[in-house]
Design a protein around this motif. Structure first.
Motif, short mmCIF file in Angstrom:
data_model
loop_
_atom_site.label_atom_id
_atom_site.label_comp_id
_atom_site.label_asym_id
_atom_site.label_seq_id
_atom_site.Cartn_x
_atom_site.Cartn_y
_atom_site.Cartn_z
N ASN A 130 47.38 124.63 54.31
CA ASN A 130 46.88 125.81 54.17
C ASN A 130 47.98 126.96 53.02
O ASN A 130 47.77 127.79 53.73
CB ASN A 130 46.71 126.31 55.53
N THR A 131 48.58 126.36 52.63
CA THR A 131 49.32 126.97 51.58
C THR A 131 48.51 127.72 50.94
O THR A 131 47.13 127.42 50.38
CB THR A 131 50.17 126.55 51.57
N ILE A 132 48.79 129.13 50.11
CA ILE A 132 48.37 129.43 49.24
C ILE A 132 47.86 128.19 48.10
O ILE A 132 47.07 128.39 47.14
CB ILE A 132 48.75 131.04 48.59
N ARG A 133 48.70 128.05 47.53
CA ARG A 133 49.08 127.10 46.45
C ARG A 133 47.57 125.84 46.99
O ARG A 133 47.23 125.19 45.93
CB ARG A 133 50.06 126.07 46.14
N ASN A 134 47.91 125.06 48.22
CA ASN A 134 46.41 123.63 48.19
C ASN A 134 45.42 124.27 47.75
O ASN A 134 44.52 124.12 47.03
CB ASN A 134 47.39 123.78 49.40
N VAL A 135 45.83 126.28 48.25
CA VAL A 135 43.83 126.82 49.01
C VAL A 135 43.17 126.95 47.49
O VAL A 135 42.38 126.73 46.64
CB VAL A 135 43.77 127.87 49.89
N CYS A 136 44.65 127.58 46.36
CA CYS A 136 44.43 127.62 44.78
C CYS A 136 43.86 126.39 43.93
O CYS A 136 42.76 126.39 43.63
CB CYS A 136 44.87 128.07 44.42
N ASP A 137 44.37 125.52 44.50
CA ASP A 137 44.05 123.67 43.88
C ASP A 137 42.45 124.00 44.41
O ASP A 137 41.70 123.17 43.53
CB ASP A 137 44.74 123.10 44.41
N GLU A 138 42.50 123.36 45.29
CA GLU A 138 40.68 123.62 46.14
C GLU A 138 39.99 124.61 45.49
O GLU A 138 38.23 124.27 45.05
CB GLU A 138 40.43 123.66 47.16
N PHE A 139 40.31 125.91 44.73
CA PHE A 139 38.76 126.61 44.95
C PHE A 139 39.29 126.76 42.92
O PHE A 139 38.33 126.57 42.14
CB PHE A 139 40.10 127.86 44.54
N ASN A 140 40.37 125.96 42.54
CA ASN A 140 40.71 125.35 41.44
C ASN A 140 38.82 124.02 40.58
O ASN A 140 38.27 124.15 39.62
CB ASN A 140 41.03 125.35 40.54
N THR A 141 39.23 122.82 41.57
CA THR A 141 37.90 122.37 41.40
C THR A 141 36.30 122.99 41.77
O THR A 141 35.79 122.54 41.17
CB THR A 141 38.13 121.77 43.66
N VAL A 142 36.45 124.15 42.52
CA VAL A 142 35.53 124.65 42.68
C VAL A 142 34.18 125.57 41.37
O VAL A 142 33.14 125.21 41.07
CB VAL A 142 34.96 126.24 43.58
N LEU A 143 35.76 126.23 40.68
CA LEU A 143 35.82 126.76 39.04
C LEU A 143 35.37 125.39 38.60
O LEU A 143 34.71 126.07 37.70
CB LEU A 143 36.55 127.77 39.14
#
Length: 331
Positions: A315-328
């Motif tokens: 639940n770090t911002i970095r990890n969630v950003c990585d998951e968001f990048n997958t969505v993008l």
């Protein structure tokens, strides 16, 4: 695609708040004035991701449909249910303008949500509460800048049970209220100090039920929540509504053992007897879980360690950003 994706931030938070009659109309008007800006934002984009509700979402979805721009909406819960609660409250308080506007918002949400391209949700449970649509799961991050270098053993009081809830929603309040009413004798006999943080229109009514009990404190809205985590022996979270409660993640991070019911988004956050204890609502096992955390030091330390590792990796911002990048990338 030319990869023109917009993460919308059309305005400051102009959502609805059932307590603010004067500002409510202002917010609606402000949203409507955003129509030209929204059209401009959508005109050159291949896709738009928004976390706004109310008129911004309606307008974005309708304009997106006309311009063939897919709209992806980031939902942290079920806004349709939230509107039904605002409608009930407005009617109860004879706030008829509020009742009308929330009613309009409710019907427009039920129409526009299925017209979006997909939801971006924090949990699988959230999907089950919403009109059917495509969806992605991206967990909620928490800011992890606060120091946790304090000694848990020196600051923790095993008798302190901390709860944080939103008193605007009955489904968040009723399970905790039931536990307190049914277990007054247990709380007093064990000399527990139940500290309940949070605000909302149900607060005073709930608080009045325990006015003569010194073991239960209703502290309202607090800016110093971290101080309560520091001294908490247990974080108790009982709810029938939360999609993926941030307060559970905060308790993980501040090394407070969590007891929560095995429903809603909590069952996707907590692994039983590994990162917390899962219980059934309205059941004596809640008392048993409290006692076990207090008396089983090895289990308590194991839960604290596992939960802290989980939140600082998943639940770090970095990890969630990585998951968001997958969505993008998929968009």
């Amino acid at each position: 695609m030319s990869n023109q994706i917009s993460l919308t931030n059309y305005s400051p938070d102009v959502g609805f708040n059932s307590e603010l009659d004067e500002k409510f109309l202002y917010r609606v008007i402000l949203n409507l004035l955003l129509i030209p800006k929204i059209i401009g934002k959508l005109w050159s984009k291949d896709a738009v991701i928004t976390d706004k509700f109310g008129p911004v979402l309606w307008i974005s979805t309708i304009v997106g449909r006309v311009l063939h721009v897919p709209i992806y909406v980031r939902l942290r819960g079920n806004p349709v249910y939230e509107e039904t609660e605002h409608i009930k409250y407005a009617k109860q308080k004879n706030k008829y303008i509020m009742w009308l506007l929330h009613g309009v918002n409710y019907y427009l949400l039920t129409i526009t949500l299925p017209l979006t391209e997909a939801y971006i949700l924090p949990s699988e449970w959230t999907k089950e509460q919403l009109p059917e649509n495509n969806y992605y799961i991206v967990p909620t991050p928490i800011r992890q800048t606060t120091s946790v270098s304090y000694s848990r053993k020196s600051s923790m009081n095993e008798k302190n049970i901390v709860c944080v809830t939103n008193f605007d929603f009955k489904k968040k309040v009723e399970p905790l209220l039931y536990f307190l009413e049914e277990n007054i004798d247990f709380i007093e006999k064990q000399n527990l100090n139940v500290q309940i943080l949070g605000d909302g229109y149900l607060l005073e009514e709930t608080k009045s039920k325990f006015a003569d009990n010194d073991n239960i404190e209703f502290l309202g809205f607090r800016n110093d929540v971290v101080d309560y985590y520091k001294t908490a022996g247990i974080f108790l979270h009982l709810s029938k509504l939360d999609a993926y409660p941030t307060v559970v993640l905060e308790a993980f991070f501040h090394q407070v053992p969590v007891i929560t019911n095995a429903q809603c988004g909590m069952k996707e956050q907590v692994e039983h007897r590994k990162s917390g204890l899962l219980v059934n609502l309205n059941n004596p096992e809640i008392k048993a879980a409290i006692t076990e955390i207090q008396t089983n030091g090895a289990l308590r330390e194991q839960i604290i360690e596992n939960a802290f590792y989980q939140v600082t990796t998943e639940n770090t911002i970095r990890n969630v950003c990585d998951e968001f990048n997958t969505v993008l990338s998929d968009i």
